[in-house]
Design a protein around this motif. Structure first.
Motif, PDB file in Angstrom:
ATOM      1  N   LEU A 137      59.092  25.345  36.094  1.00  0.00           N
ATOM      2  CA  LEU A 137      60.038  26.338  35.599  1.00  0.00           C
ATOM      3  C   LEU A 137      60.129  26.305  34.078  1.00  0.00           C
ATOM      4  O   LEU A 137      60.165  27.356  33.420  1.00  0.00           O
ATOM      5  CB  LEU A 137      61.418  26.098  36.219  1.00  0.00           C
ATOM      6  N   ALA A 138      60.139  25.110  33.512  1.00  0.00           N
ATOM      7  CA  ALA A 138      60.224  24.983  32.059  1.00  0.00           C
ATOM      8  C   ALA A 138      59.009  25.609  31.377  1.00  0.00           C
ATOM      9  O   ALA A 138      59.140  26.336  30.386  1.00  0.00           O
ATOM     10  CB  ALA A 138      60.348  23.509  31.668  1.00  0.00           C
ATOM     11  N   LEU A 139      57.818  25.349  31.904  1.00  0.00           N
ATOM     12  CA  LEU A 139      56.604  25.954  31.351  1.00  0.00           C
ATOM     13  C   LEU A 139      56.659  27.471  31.431  1.00  0.00           C
ATOM     14  O   LEU A 139      56.260  28.182  30.496  1.00  0.00           O
ATOM     15  CB  LEU A 139      55.370  25.437  32.085  1.00  0.00           C
ATOM     16  N   THR A 140      57.162  27.983  32.558  1.00  0.00           N
ATOM     17  CA  THR A 140      57.234  29.433  32.741  1.00  0.00           C
ATOM     18  C   THR A 140      58.198  30.061  31.744  1.00  0.00           C
ATOM     19  O   THR A 140      57.905  31.112  31.159  1.00  0.00           O
ATOM     20  CB  THR A 140      57.678  29.770  34.180  1.00  0.00           C
ATOM     21  N   ILE A 141      59.343  29.437  31.556  1.00  0.00           N
ATOM     22  CA  ILE A 141      60.340  29.977  30.614  1.00  0.00           C
ATOM     23  C   ILE A 141      59.798  29.972  29.187  1.00  0.00           C
ATOM     24  O   ILE A 141      59.930  30.960  28.454  1.00  0.00           O
ATOM     25  CB  ILE A 141      61.647  29.164  30.704  1.00  0.00           C
ATOM     26  N   VAL A 142      59.181  28.867  28.779  1.00  0.00           N
ATOM     27  CA  VAL A 142      58.631  28.785  27.425  1.00  0.00           C
ATOM     28  C   VAL A 142      57.521  29.814  27.246  1.00  0.00           C
ATOM     29  O   VAL A 142      57.417  30.473  26.195  1.00  0.00           O
ATOM     30  CB  VAL A 142      58.117  27.367  27.136  1.00  0.00           C
ATOM     31  N   CYS A 143      56.685  29.980  28.260  1.00  0.00           N
ATOM     32  CA  CYS A 143      55.610  30.969  28.193  1.00  0.00           C
ATOM     33  C   CYS A 143      56.179  32.376  28.080  1.00  0.00           C
ATOM     34  O   CYS A 143      55.694  33.198  27.283  1.00  0.00           O
ATOM     35  CB  CYS A 143      54.723  30.854  29.440  1.00  0.00           C
ATOM     36  N   PHE A 144      57.223  32.668  28.851  1.00  0.00           N
ATOM     37  CA  PHE A 144      57.880  33.979  28.792  1.00  0.00           C
ATOM     38  C   PHE A 144      58.430  34.257  27.390  1.00  0.00           C
ATOM     39  O   PHE A 144      58.207  35.335  26.819  1.00  0.00           O
ATOM     40  CB  PHE A 144      59.007  34.030  29.828  1.00  0.00           C
ATOM     41  N   LEU A 145      59.115  33.282  26.828  1.00  0.00           N
ATOM     42  CA  LEU A 145      59.683  33.454  25.489  1.00  0.00           C
ATOM     43  C   LEU A 145      58.589  33.632  24.438  1.00  0.00           C
ATOM     44  O   LEU A 145      58.739  34.411  23.491  1.00  0.00           O
ATOM     45  CB  LEU A 145      60.564  32.248  25.143  1.00  0.00           C
ATOM     46  N   ALA A 146      57.478  32.926  24.612  1.00  0.00           N
ATOM     47  CA  ALA A 146      56.363  33.064  23.672  1.00  0.00           C
ATOM     48  C   ALA A 146      55.758  34.460  23.746  1.00  0.00           C
ATOM     49  O   ALA A 146      55.435  35.067  22.712  1.00  0.00           O
ATOM     50  CB  ALA A 146      55.300  32.007  23.970  1.00  0.00           C
ATOM     51  N   TYR A 147      55.615  34.990  24.966  1.00  0.00           N
ATOM     52  CA  TYR A 147      55.094  36.353  25.122  1.00  0.00           C
ATOM     53  C   TYR A 147      56.041  37.373  24.481  1.00  0.00           C
ATOM     54  O   TYR A 147      55.609  38.298  23.791  1.00  0.00           O
ATOM     55  CB  TYR A 147      54.904  36.682  26.601  1.00  0.00           C
TER      56      TYR A 147
END
Length: 485
Positions: free
Chosen positions: A190-200
């Motif tokens: 979940l943490a990786l997904t959230i960080v990836c979303f914010l980066a996009y």
């Protein structure tokens, strides 16, 4: 009904119920965007899924005890099949022109994080439908990590015994271990997904494409919201965000768990991590040199960006593309065909053969050659500083044999069905390795699987399912000996 079967049905019923409730998220998105027919399909499918899954759960509830290996095999295969059928329902009812063959193909492609699609015109499809495809890949990504880390080591699948977590036991208490492992993995995932979303979002992506692509990236799935895949967002620099998170998602999540407890050394000492990064570097350099040598058009993007993105995407089985690399010539196509059979690290969201099996097979070959010179020598095998038993070696070599036998059989069947050689060979490879796009004008990075006939799609659907469950788990259930008391 035996206790093991009751537990299997109880778990499958619970998972189907949870998946059905998840359908309400794309329903809300479609209602908000005015896509009433698609929203209604998700709500109706949710009701049906909750009813069926809830009925199975309630009728089989009871005390949860130890589950034998046989029950674990049935649970794994049955759960993935049940979830795929449930996930296909809203796709069929959404009014998007998908029959049952296409709906099941798309749902299994999503849950197995293959990324092969039969849907065209993605830019014009209901946003809830695009979100649902991403959700399926996100669920499939975390599902395969838990399966690989909690079940495969205990069941001796393809040499996965090497990756028994230090924090776990080796008993047959599969469900409690899976629960403990899933809790730690879920937080990291979940943490990786959230960080990836914010980066996009930081690169300029709208929230829905950013959300969908973050789930597809971390799961190494490859479903996009655009027919141009990640090529739609290259001008934003989003492709470089994808590269970073594809690599992270290809590393063993077990090492992330250990790192969260202060044990960071595995992330740079692990043999398969080093091997994976070496393969990625060599593939990127090779493709970059090829693009520059042939003076291939790359637009405003540097050659190394196209090379690194597409090489990593295929090696990890993600399946995104920034350009039609099918136009890079026969040497590049041969390279991408080889990339399909590599994969990432064990215990990651990636697919295919995986790095550690090649490393163990290479070690075994060196030992064999050494014994030819010194027949009486005792040469133990080690991997990552741990001894490799003969049972693990046989498991790895058995996986190779069965995997490539299934590949040869499926490619032959596809060829007999009338597909040209490139489509048959790359289609069998792309689905069995769960990569997604194949090669050629039909199923290459610029095409889809939609033009293929229904019988061909069913063969490819079976390939996706068999490949994602490490081949042996499905074939074991087909053995008559498995069902004998």
């Amino acid at each position: 009904m035996t206790q093991a079967l009751r537990q299997v049905l109880f778990m499958i019923g619970m998972m189907v119920t949870v998946l059905a409730v998840t359908m309400l998220a794309p329903a809300v998105v479609d209602f908000a965007s005015g896509q009433q027919e698609s929203a209604t399909a998700f709500i109706l499918s949710s009701i049906i899924g909750v009813f069926v899954g809830g009925a199975v759960t309630l009728s089989t509830r009871g005390p949860v005890g130890d589950m034998p290996a046989r029950g674990a095999f049935v649970l794994i295969v049955g759960a993935w099949l049940g979830l795929a059928l449930c996930a296909a329902l809203p796709l069929r009812l959404s009014g998007q022109g998908l029959d049952w063959t296409d709906a099941i193909f798309e749902s299994i492609s999503g849950l197995t994080t293959t990324g092969a699609t039969v849907i065209t015109g993605l830019d014009m499809r209901p946003p809830g439908l695009l979100l649902w495809r991403a959700i399926l890949q996100w669920i499939g990504g975390i599902g395969i990590i838990v399966t690989a880390m909690a079940f495969w080591p205990m069941l001796g699948i393809g040499g996965m015994q090497l990756f028994q977590l230090e924090t776990g036991d080796t008993s047959e208490k599969v469900l409690p271990r899976a629960t403990q492992i899933a809790a730690g993995i879920a937080a990291i995932y979940l943490a990786l997904t959230i960080v990836c979303f914010l980066a996009y979002v930081g690169t300029g992506m709208a929230w829905l494409p950013a959300l969908c692509h973050s789930m597809s990236t971390v799961s190494t799935g490859g479903f996009s919201t655009s027919d141009n895949s990640m090529g739609e967002y290259v001008h934003l620099g989003s492709d470089m965000i994808t590269v970073v998170f594809m690599i992270l998602a290809s590393l063993p999540f077990g090492l992330f768990l250990l790192a969260s407890r202060g044990k960071f050394s595995g992330l740079y000492k692990d043999s398969q991590v080093r091997g994976f990064l070496l393969v990625v570097a060599v593939a990127t350099l090779g493709l970059t040199a090829l693009i520059m040598a042939q003076d291939l058009p790359a637009g405003d993007v540097a050659a190394w960006r196209h090379a690194s993105f597409n090489a990593i995407s295929i090696i990890t089985g993600t399946g995104f593309a920034t350009t039609d690399y099918g136009q890079w010539g026969p040497l590049a196509q041969a390279g991408f065909f080889v990339f399909m059979f590599i994969g990432g690290c064990a215990g990651s969201t990636t697919c295919s053969v995986k790095i550690f099996r090649y490393q163990i097979a290479g070690t075994a070959m060196r030992r064999y050659l050494a014994r030819l010179l010194r027949p009486n020598a005792i040469i133990p095998m080690h991997y990552n500083g741990r001894p490799v038993s003969e049972s693990i070696l046989h498991s790895v070599l058995g996986f190779f044999f069965v995997f490539f036998a299934v590949y040869a059989a499926s490619a032959s069947i596809l060829s007999a069905m009338g597909l040209d050689l490139v489509t048959a060979l790359s289609g069998a490879a792309a689905t069995l390795t769960n990569v997604g796009p194949g090669l050629g004008s039909i199923i290459g990075p610029a095409g889809t699987f939609e033009p293929l006939s229904d019988p061909v799609k069913w063969v490819l659907t079976a390939n996706m399912f068999i490949g994602r469950l490490e081949v042996l788990a499905v074939l074991i259930l087909l053995s008559p000996r498995f069902w004998r008391p």
